[in-house]
Design a protein around this motif. Structure first.
Motif, PDB file in Angstrom:
ATOM      1  N   LEU A 214       0.833  -1.202   0.000  1.00 56.97           N
ATOM      2  CA  LEU A 214       0.000   0.000   0.000  1.00 56.97           C
ATOM      3  C   LEU A 214       0.870   1.255   0.000  1.00 56.97           C
ATOM      4  N   GLN A 215       1.921   1.246   0.785  1.00 56.70           N
ATOM      5  CA  GLN A 215       2.828   2.393   0.822  1.00 56.70           C
ATOM      6  C   GLN A 215       3.574   2.561  -0.496  1.00 56.70           C
ATOM      7  N   GLU A 216       4.036   1.429  -1.038  1.00 63.95           N
ATOM      8  CA  GLU A 216       4.798   1.485  -2.290  1.00 63.95           C
ATOM      9  C   GLU A 216       3.975   2.080  -3.429  1.00 63.95           C
ATOM     10  N   HIS A 217       2.699   1.682  -3.501  1.00 66.38           N
ATOM     11  CA  HIS A 217       1.841   2.128  -4.605  1.00 66.38           C
ATOM     12  C   HIS A 217       0.952   3.307  -4.215  1.00 66.38           C
ATOM     13  N   GLN A 218       1.134   3.810  -2.994  1.00 68.30           N
ATOM     14  CA  GLN A 218       0.361   4.955  -2.503  1.00 68.30           C
ATOM     15  C   GLN A 218      -1.144   4.727  -2.679  1.00 68.30           C
ATOM     16  N   ALA A 219      -1.579   3.549  -2.233  1.00 69.30           N
ATOM     17  CA  ALA A 219      -2.996   3.185  -2.309  1.00 69.30           C
ATOM     18  C   ALA A 219      -3.602   3.227  -0.912  1.00 69.30           C
ATOM     19  N   ASP A 220      -4.882   3.582  -0.833  1.00 71.17           N
ATOM     20  CA  ASP A 220      -5.559   3.710   0.460  1.00 71.17           C
ATOM     21  C   ASP A 220      -5.889   2.360   1.075  1.00 71.17           C
ATOM     22  N   ASN A 221      -6.188   1.377   0.231  1.00 67.84           N
ATOM     23  CA  ASN A 221      -6.563   0.060   0.723  1.00 67.84           C
ATOM     24  C   ASN A 221      -6.266  -0.977  -0.351  1.00 67.84           C
ATOM     25  N   LEU A 222      -6.410  -2.259   0.010  1.00 68.40           N
ATOM     26  CA  LEU A 222      -6.064  -3.322  -0.933  1.00 68.40           C
ATOM     27  C   LEU A 222      -7.000  -3.382  -2.126  1.00 68.40           C
ATOM     28  N   GLU A 223      -8.260  -3.025  -1.922  1.00 62.13           N
ATOM     29  CA  GLU A 223      -9.183  -3.032  -3.063  1.00 62.13           C
ATOM     30  C   GLU A 223      -8.757  -2.000  -4.100  1.00 62.13           C
ATOM     31  N   ALA A 224      -8.351  -0.823  -3.639  1.00 65.88           N
ATOM     32  CA  ALA A 224      -7.880   0.206  -4.562  1.00 65.88           C
ATOM     33  C   ALA A 224      -6.618  -0.258  -5.286  1.00 65.88           C
ATOM     34  N   LEU A 225      -5.719  -0.900  -4.534  1.00 70.27           N
ATOM     35  CA  LEU A 225      -4.494  -1.425  -5.140  1.00 70.27           C
ATOM     36  C   LEU A 225      -4.821  -2.495  -6.173  1.00 70.27           C
ATOM     37  N   TYR A 226      -5.706  -3.395  -5.817  1.00 73.15           N
ATOM     38  CA  TYR A 226      -6.129  -4.484  -6.718  1.00 73.15           C
ATOM     39  C   TYR A 226      -6.676  -3.905  -8.020  1.00 73.15           C
ATOM     40  N   LEU A 227      -7.580  -2.930  -7.912  1.00 70.22           N
ATOM     41  CA  LEU A 227      -8.202  -2.346  -9.102  1.00 70.22           C
ATOM     42  C   LEU A 227      -7.168  -1.626  -9.969  1.00 70.22           C
ATOM     43  N   ARG A 228      -6.235  -0.949  -9.325  1.00 70.42           N
ATOM     44  CA  ARG A 228      -5.223  -0.211 -10.082  1.00 70.42           C
ATOM     45  C   ARG A 228      -4.321  -1.151 -10.856  1.00 70.42           C
ATOM     46  N   LEU A 229      -3.888  -2.237 -10.217  1.00 70.36           N
ATOM     47  CA  LEU A 229      -2.914  -3.129 -10.855  1.00 70.36           C
ATOM     48  C   LEU A 229      -3.540  -4.106 -11.840  1.00 70.36           C
ATOM     49  N   THR A 230      -4.855  -4.212 -11.842  1.00 68.33           N
ATOM     50  CA  THR A 230      -5.513  -5.118 -12.803  1.00 68.33           C
ATOM     51  C   THR A 230      -6.331  -4.347 -13.829  1.00 68.33           C
ATOM     52  N   ASP A 231      -6.163  -3.031 -13.880  1.00 67.56           N
ATOM     53  CA  ASP A 231      -6.957  -2.193 -14.782  1.00 67.56           C
ATOM     54  C   ASP A 231      -6.199  -1.970 -16.084  1.00 67.56           C
ATOM     55  N   ASN A 232      -6.082  -3.053 -16.849  1.00 67.63           N
ATOM     56  CA  ASN A 232      -5.408  -2.919 -18.140  1.00 67.63           C
ATOM     57  C   ASN A 232      -6.164  -3.669 -19.228  1.00 67.63           C
ATOM     58  N   GLU A 233      -7.478  -3.782 -19.021  1.00 64.99           N
ATOM     59  CA  GLU A 233      -8.283  -4.506 -20.025  1.00 64.99           C
ATOM     60  C   GLU A 233      -8.369  -3.665 -21.315  1.00 64.99           C
TER      61      GLU A 233
END
Length: 233
Positions: A214-233
């Protein structure tokens, strides 16, 4: 920390589709490791290769002992209980299949540890979803495995049942049992996992301690991190 499994460059193809694309995974003694990712990311195939159910097309998997299968407990989303038998009888029957001898007091203690003592005379197929999940975990751990693999252990459970299953998983960790689980519930992953591996399209896009990620990717929570890293459709 003792390394139980080390997978290097493992790949798997079905027909013309490569579902796992040369990934590296390490699993350590006593950790709680979450394997997460989108549907079709290759999680199930990866788990199957780590467990020795499938062989990788290329790459290498090293396990901590030759008879590793005898020291792994696996709980799928649906456990096929013996129909017509109580929770207590199911536990005893599965113990026999694992060649584990349990006397009545030991069966009682295992049921009590999973908060199933009052339901011990209830047919297993009539237990609630949470009770069935706890019974499945009791069965999975009946032979005292070093590694426990749980497929979506929180799926379909109400908050109370999730709380109870979460407690079981934490007790396993306290006993230095490695818990490897898959999940789509990012809140549960944040609460339970020491480390996570996020897969997408057959590749690992992130892995590490949840807070550190979360700190590395500056994300508020894991759901936000998940969506960011899988949003390449």
């Amino acid at each position: 920390m003792t390394k139980l499994i080390e997978a290097q460059g493992i790949r798997k193809k079905f027909r013309n589709r490569e579902v796992v694309k040369g990934i590296d995974i390490e699993v350590y003694q006593g950790e709680t490791l979450a394997l997460i990712g989108t549907n079709g990311a290759g999680k199930t195939t990866t788990l199957s290769m780590l467990l020795g159910i499938l062989q990788p097309d290329s790459g290498h998997i090293k396990r901590w002992r030759e008879d590793y299968r005898a020291h792994i407990g696996t709980q799928l989303q649906s456990t096929p209980f013996f129909e017509g038998y109580t929770a207590e009888e199911n536990l005893s029957l599965f113990a026999a299949l694992y060649h584990v001898k349990l006397d009545k007091e030991q069966v009682r203690n295992k049921l009590e540890a999973c908060n199933l003592l009052e339901a011990r005379k209830t047919p297993a197929v009539r237990l609630s979803g949470g009770q069935q999940k706890r019974l499945a975990i009791a069965i999975t751990t009946i032979h005292n495995p070093q590694l426990v693999v749980l497929d979506e252990p929180m799926a379909g459970l109400d908050p109370r049942a999730r709380h109870e299953v979460r407690g079981l998983m934490r007790r396993l960790a306290d006993q230095n049992v490695t818990v490897l689980f898959s999940s789509h519930d990012m809140e549960e992953v944040a609460r339970i996992a020491d480390r996570l591996i996020l897969m997408h399209h057959g590749e690992i896009v992130a892995q590490g301690n949840p807070e550190a990620l979360l700190q590395e990717h500056q994300a508020d929570n894991l759901e936000a991190l998940y969506l960011r890293l899988t949003d390449n459709e």
